[in-house]
Design a protein around this motif. Structure first.
Motif, short mmCIF file in Angstrom:
data_model
loop_
_atom_site.label_atom_id
_atom_site.label_comp_id
_atom_site.label_asym_id
_atom_site.label_seq_id
_atom_site.Cartn_x
_atom_site.Cartn_y
_atom_site.Cartn_z
N VAL A 201 2.32 5.10 -0.98
CA VAL A 201 1.70 6.42 -1.06
C VAL A 201 1.35 6.69 -2.52
O VAL A 201 2.22 6.64 -3.39
N LEU A 202 0.06 6.95 -2.77
CA LEU A 202 -0.42 7.18 -4.13
C LEU A 202 -0.94 8.60 -4.27
O LEU A 202 -1.47 9.17 -3.31
N GLU A 203 -0.79 9.14 -5.45
CA GLU A 203 -1.30 10.48 -5.74
C GLU A 203 -2.83 10.42 -5.80
O GLU A 203 -3.41 9.52 -6.40
N THR A 204 -3.47 11.37 -5.15
CA THR A 204 -4.93 11.40 -5.13
C THR A 204 -5.46 11.62 -6.54
O THR A 204 -5.01 12.49 -7.26
N GLY A 205 -6.44 10.81 -6.92
CA GLY A 205 -7.07 10.98 -8.22
C GLY A 205 -6.46 10.14 -9.32
O GLY A 205 -7.16 9.53 -10.09
N THR A 206 -5.13 10.12 -9.41
CA THR A 206 -4.49 9.38 -10.51
C THR A 206 -3.99 8.01 -10.08
O THR A 206 -3.71 7.19 -10.92
N THR A 207 -3.84 7.80 -8.81
CA THR A 207 -3.27 6.57 -8.22
C THR A 207 -1.86 6.27 -8.73
O THR A 207 -1.44 5.12 -8.77
N LYS B 139 0.85 -1.20 0.00
CA LYS B 139 0.00 0.00 0.00
C LYS B 139 0.88 1.24 0.00
O LYS B 139 0.98 1.96 1.00
N VAL C 80 3.72 8.02 -5.64
CA VAL C 80 4.37 9.29 -5.32
C VAL C 80 5.87 9.07 -5.11
O VAL C 80 6.69 9.85 -5.56
#
Length: 174
Positions: free
Chosen positions: A54-60, A52, A63
Motif C-alpha cells: 500500500v503506497l501513499e497517493t502522490g508520494t509513493t 505491491k 503506508v
C-alpha cells in the motif's frame, strides 16, 4: 446508546443477526480454504503484498512499512505456519460467532485478521466486516446472549474470580 447495545434484549436480537452474518462470512472463507481442491498456500498472496504494498497517493511512500517488513522477514519465511493458522482461524472465528460461543473473543480475532488483510492491501469485504465487527465487539456479552455465551459466561466468570482471588491472596500474604 452503548447501554442499549450492551444490555437491551432487542439489541441482542439484532446483534444475533449481525453476528450470524459475520460468522457465516468467516466460516465460509475458512471452510473453502480448508476443503479446497488445492491445499491453501499463502505464499503467492504474501509475495504479492510485499511486491505491491500500500503506497501513499502522490508520494509513493509506503503506508505500512513496518507491516511489509513483518511480511517479508517473518510471515514469508514461516509461511507454513500461516497456511494452517489462516484457514483454521477463519473457520474458528466463524464457528464462534455462529454459535455465539466466546463471541467477543471470536470477533476480536476476526477484526485482527480483517486489519491484517487491509494492511496487505486487500479491500474486498474487509471494511464491511470491520464495521459490523466493531458493533458486535462493542456490544460485548449481549452479542452472544442468544447463543452458547449465555450458558458458558457465568461459569467462566466464576472460574476467573477464583483465580483472581487466589492470586490476590497469594500477594496479600507476602
Amino acid at each position: 446508546m452503548m447501554k442499549w447495545l450492551r444490555e437491551n434484549k432487542y439489541a441482542a436480537m439484532l446483534l444475533t443477526l449481525v453476528r450470524l452474518y459475520v460468522g457465516w462470512a468467516w466460516m465460509v472463507a475458512g471452510w473453502h480454504k480448508i476443503t479446497g481442491e488445492k491445499a491453501f498456500d499463502a505464499t503467492g498472496y504474501l509475495k504479492g503484498a510485499i511486491a505491491k504494498p500500500v503506497l501513499e497517493t502522490g508520494t509513493t511512500d509506503l503506508v505500512y512499512g513496518n507491516f511489509v517488513a513483518f511480511l517479508k522477514n517473518f510471515a514469508l519465511p514461516h509461511v507454513g505456519i500461516f497456511n494452517v493458522v489462516i484457514p483454521w482461524g477463519e473457520l474458528l472465528v466463524g464457528l464462534g460467532l455462529l454459535l455465539g460461543a466466546l463471541t467477543t473473543t471470536a470477533i476480536f480475532f476476526g477484526l485482527i485478521m480483517n486489519f491484517m488483510y487491509m494492511f496487505a492491501g486487500t479491500v474486498s469485504t474487509n471494511p464491511w466486516l470491520v464495521l459490523l465487527g466493531f458493533i458486535v465487539f462493542a456490544a460485548g456479552a449481549n452479542a452472544g446472549k442468544f447463543g452458547v455465551d449465555h450458558l458458558i459466561l457465568p461459569y467462566l466468570h466464576k472460574w476467573f474470580d477464583k483465580i483472581v482471588n487466589r492470586f490476590h491472596l497469594t500477594f496479600k500474604l507476602r
